[in-house]
Structures are given as C-alpha cells and as structure tokens.
Design an enzyme around this catalytic site. Structure first.
Site, PDB file in Angstrom:
ATOM      1  N   SER A  94      28.823  19.966  31.675  1.00 39.92           N
ATOM      2  CA  SER A  94      29.680  20.710  32.594  1.00 39.92           C
ATOM      3  C   SER A  94      31.057  20.905  31.971  1.00 39.92           C
ATOM      4  O   SER A  94      31.497  20.110  31.134  1.00 39.92           O
ATOM      5  CB  SER A  94      29.814  19.948  33.914  1.00 39.92           C
ATOM      6  N   TYR A 107      31.937  11.990  38.639  1.00 38.54           N
ATOM      7  CA  TYR A 107      31.026  12.998  38.092  1.00 38.54           C
ATOM      8  C   TYR A 107      31.516  13.486  36.735  1.00 38.54           C
ATOM      9  O   TYR A 107      30.747  13.554  35.770  1.00 38.54           O
ATOM     10  CB  TYR A 107      30.913  14.155  39.081  1.00 38.54           C
TER      11      TYR A 107
END
Length: 216
Positions: A94, A107
């Site tokens: 990501s 995360y």
C-alpha cells in the site's frame, strides 16, 4: 505455465488465513494440485483505529494476518520455485507503507514490513529466474472500503471526494482525485508474472494515483 483463460485450469479453494491451521490446510490443498508458479500475497486486514485507542491485540491481529500469514505461505512454496528455477512472488502492499497514515498506524506498519520482506526475499533470488516484487496500491474502492464508507455516511462519489480528496482531506495529494478500482491494481499482476518482465525484481511498483509526493 498453462493459459489461465482455460476454465479447466481454474480451481477455487476456500481457506481461513487468520490462523496457522487454516494456512496449513491451504498449503496442503495447493500442493496436491501441482506446482505453484505465481504467489500473490493479497490477503489483508484493515481497521480504522486512532493510535491512542489501539490495543496490543489490534496490533498483533494485523501483524499476524498481514505479515505472518504471507510469510507462512511464501516459506512453503519459495524453495520449490528455486528447485524449478522459475516462479513469481508478488506482495500487494500500500501507499501507506511509504506514507504512514496517522488514522491507521497499525495497518501502515504492516504494509511497510511487507515491503521490507519482499525486498529481502528478492535478494535471495540472485542469479535465478525467480522474482519477488510489490505493488503499492492507493485508496481503492474494494468491497471492504464500501462498507467502511457507508458506515461513515460516505455514500456518493461527491461525498467521498469532499471528505477525502478535497483540500484538507486525507488523500488531498492524490493526482487522480478519486478512488481507484481493483482492476487498476490487478492489471500489474500479469505484468510482474510474465517472463517478458523478468528484469523487474526487488521493485515496488506504484499504482496509487500519485498520492505519494516523491519521485521514487
């Protein structure tokens, strides 16, 4: 590698990747089918938790699922790729890996670790026909994202843009100024899997809509 377009070559396996037993079951079933050429570590856990509200359990659950799960699966098939001298491992990471998001640091940390693992694994492939790469995805309208947006009252593209992409929004630096589609991320997988692109190894390809403000 056989053509995946042939339905006879497609097999669906359901597995629970949140714990070791489920992953062991998946690995056993895949090995019964045959050799694995391409491994895409795409499974991930995400939750929106402010840092001060996050618990040890929140952090451990994300690292168990996003990090240890991929490590277990890769560890099972990586040696076989070396034995055959062919194979591809792709991590779906990501933009948050290189642009830590303060609303979900637990995360973001797992995504940064994925990059580290993928790059480290690529160094083990030196002189072989095995490659390991990552894809840095941006804010993408997955089914999970839709659920989160609906809970937050973001039910239209206009509301999403106003909240996230307009000046002051979390994604205001995005150049495309919209949510990406899963297909825009997935299109890079066959590129990295193709023998024609074997020169790409140890790389992190960006498909994040220009969200990250850097040249590399």
């Amino acid at each position: 590698m056989e053509e995946l377009g042939n339905p006879d070559n497609l097999v669906s396996i359901t597995a629970d990747l949140s714990h070791k037993e489920g992953i062991d079951d998946l690995i056993a079933k895949v090995k019964k089918i045959g050799d694995l050429y391409l491994l895409v570590n795409n499974a991930g856990r995400y939750s929106h938790i402010d840092f001060e509200d996050s618990t040890d359990e929140d952090w451990l659950k994300h690292f168990e699922f996003n990090i240890v799960g991929g490590v277990r699966i890769t560890r099972a098939f990586f040696p076989e790729m070396f034995e055959r001298n062919t194979g591809r491992v792709i991590y779906i990471s990501s933009a948050d890996a290189v642009r830590p998001w303060f609303r979900a640091l637990h995360y973001s940390s797992t995504k940064a670790t994925q990059l580290n693992i993928a790059r480290g694994l690529s160094q083990l492939t030196k002189g072989t026909n095995v490659t390991v790469n990552s894809i840095l995805m941006g804010p993408t309208m997955t089914d999970g994202a839709k659920v989160l947006f609906e809970k937050g009252g973001l039910t239209t593209d206009e509301k999403i843009k106003e909240q996230l992409f307009d000046p002051g929004g979390d994604f205001s630096s995005s150049l495309v100024q919209r949510m990406l589609s899963p297909e825009e991320i997935a299109v890079l997988v066959p590129v990295l899997a193709s023998p024609r692109f074997s020169a790409i190894n140890g790389a992190a390809l960006r498909a994040e809509g220009g969200l990250v403000q850097s040249v590399i």
